[in-house]
Write an enzyme that holds these catalytic residues in place. Structure first.
Site, mmCIF file in Angstrom:
data_model
loop_
_atom_site.group_PDB
_atom_site.id
_atom_site.type_symbol
_atom_site.label_atom_id
_atom_site.label_comp_id
_atom_site.label_asym_id
_atom_site.label_seq_id
_atom_site.Cartn_x
_atom_site.Cartn_y
_atom_site.Cartn_z
ATOM 1 N N SER A 114 -0.517 -11.057 8.602
ATOM 2 C CA SER A 114 -0.857 -11.679 7.327
ATOM 3 C C SER A 114 -1.279 -10.660 6.279
ATOM 4 O O SER A 114 -1.310 -10.979 5.088
ATOM 5 C CB SER A 114 -1.981 -12.707 7.524
ATOM 6 O OG SER A 114 -3.131 -12.088 8.063
ATOM 7 N N HIS A 137 5.750 -13.805 7.350
ATOM 8 C CA HIS A 137 4.372 -14.293 7.380
ATOM 9 C C HIS A 137 4.320 -15.803 7.229
ATOM 10 O O HIS A 137 4.564 -16.344 6.158
ATOM 11 C CB HIS A 137 3.550 -13.628 6.272
ATOM 12 C CG HIS A 137 2.171 -14.195 6.169
ATOM 13 N ND1 HIS A 137 1.584 -14.512 4.971
ATOM 14 C CD2 HIS A 137 1.262 -14.539 7.128
ATOM 15 C CE1 HIS A 137 0.381 -15.024 5.199
ATOM 16 N NE2 HIS A 137 0.164 -15.043 6.490
ATOM 17 N N GLU A 149 6.494 -16.200 3.965
ATOM 18 C CA GLU A 149 6.784 -15.024 3.141
ATOM 19 C C GLU A 149 7.650 -14.051 3.946
ATOM 20 O O GLU A 149 7.293 -13.682 5.069
ATOM 21 C CB GLU A 149 5.484 -14.343 2.717
ATOM 22 C CG GLU A 149 4.639 -15.193 1.788
ATOM 23 C CD GLU A 149 3.260 -14.608 1.530
ATOM 24 O OE1 GLU A 149 2.967 -14.301 0.370
ATOM 25 O OE2 GLU A 149 2.490 -14.460 2.508
ATOM 26 N N ASN A 188 -1.948 -14.130 0.505
ATOM 27 C CA ASN A 188 -3.276 -13.694 0.928
ATOM 28 C C ASN A 188 -3.978 -12.852 -0.122
ATOM 29 O O ASN A 188 -5.217 -12.846 -0.194
ATOM 30 C CB ASN A 188 -3.210 -12.950 2.266
ATOM 31 C CG ASN A 188 -3.482 -13.880 3.429
ATOM 32 O OD1 ASN A 188 -4.304 -14.779 3.332
ATOM 33 N ND2 ASN A 188 -2.779 -13.677 4.527
#
Length: 308
Positions: A114, A137, A149, A188
């Site tokens: 992540s 991700h 992602e 993130n």
């Protein structure tokens, strides 16, 4: 690539079992591998529970999933290998060194990290393996959150980058392309920027943790799924946004280190729901209720119109 695919998911924990479920439900042959046999057994039970919660028959999906504790056997016929182990760089590097040695030369190699740059994970691989390595991700819970992602490094083949994107489309996910391998990728970086400011507000005595959650869930959080921040900026007007930022940005937290509040909680043994206390206090029943409430909401959001 041909259909069905041979997919190997490395790591049977929080993310791995959900990723395996998605590919198996789409009709692919999935091998879920973990050196811990108890984790593999638990993963199968978690998948069955997920499917029951979604009101989907578990037998056809579970029939597409095999478990294997030996990594070499798990990847030997894989078309796609997805690593979903803890966020430890050395561990991920070691795993991909082994996978590159044992998996077929055409296999796409993907990390579900992540935050760790994919380039670092693959830095010891040869040129062929680095060309086949990308980030993939997923978000928790992976069987219910649409977005994945897809991250390209400077070494990733454009064909592999597109193929990874297309494979996710084929199993019903909503992939996005991340064209630069930055730490934390897109989602993130945005999420943790919000958390940094939230921790700073608590540390400064502006409010407590519960108030942070109340404010977000009952204000801008309610509209985020239908009105993204860029849409909202255009809706409000960029001239007004600039005026607000001129006043607000100089006062926002810009610390480069993790919040001292996190360190204080951890040193006291307060890790969150798993320990019964973190920023807030949790009974096992309250923690399970949060998980169930989230799953129920996400299932309803993913359901076809008129099906509920």
């Amino acid at each position: 690539m041909q259909h069905p695919l041979s997919v190997t998911v490395i790591g049977a924990g929080l993310m791995g079992h959900g990723i395996a479920q998605v590919f198996a439900r789409a009709g692919n042959r999935v091998t879920l591998t973990d050196p811990n046999q108890a984790a593999l057994d638990a993963a199968v039970k978690h998948i069955a529970r997920n499917l029951a919660e979604m009101k989907i028959a578990s037998e056809p999906v579970l029939a597409n999933i095999a478990t294997e504790s030996e990594l070499s056997r798990a990847v030997m016929t894989a078309d796609l290998v997805i690593e979903a182990v803890p966020e430890k760089l050395a561990l991920k590097q070691r795993i991909f060194t082994d996978v590159a040695k044992w998996a077929p030369g055409h296999a796409i190699l993907a990390s579900n990290t992540s935050v760790i740059p994919i380039t670092l994970i693959g830095e010891s691989l040869d040129a062929n393996a680095r060309a086949r390595l990308l980030g993939m991700h997923w978000w928790n819970p992976p069987h219910l959150i649409p977005l994945v992602e897809v991250i390209r490094t400077a070494h990733t083949s454009l064909d592999v980058f597109q193929a990874g994107f297309d494979l996710l489309l084929a199993v019903g996910k909503l992939p996005v392309k991340v064209h630069q391998d930055v730490a934390g990728f897109i989602g993130n970086r945005l999420q943790h920027a919000l958390w940094r400011e939230a921790f700073a507000l608590i540390e400064a005595g502006v409010c407590d943790a519960e108030t942070i959650d109340i404010v977000i869930k009952n204000s801008f959080g309610m509209r985020l799924s239908v009105l993204g921040p860029m849409e909202n900026a255009d809706l409000v007007g960029l001239d007004l946004i600039r005026e607000v930022h001129a006043i607000l940005f100089p006062d926002l937290n810009c610390s480069k280190a993790p919040s001292p509040l996190l360190s204080q909680c951890i040193e006291q043994g307060n890790f969150g729901m798993k320990s019964g206390k973190g920023l807030r206090t949790w009974t096992p029943q309250q923690a399970e209720e949060v998980r169930h409430r989230l799953a129920t909401l996400l299932i309803s959001m993913n359901a076809p119109a008129g099906s509920l």
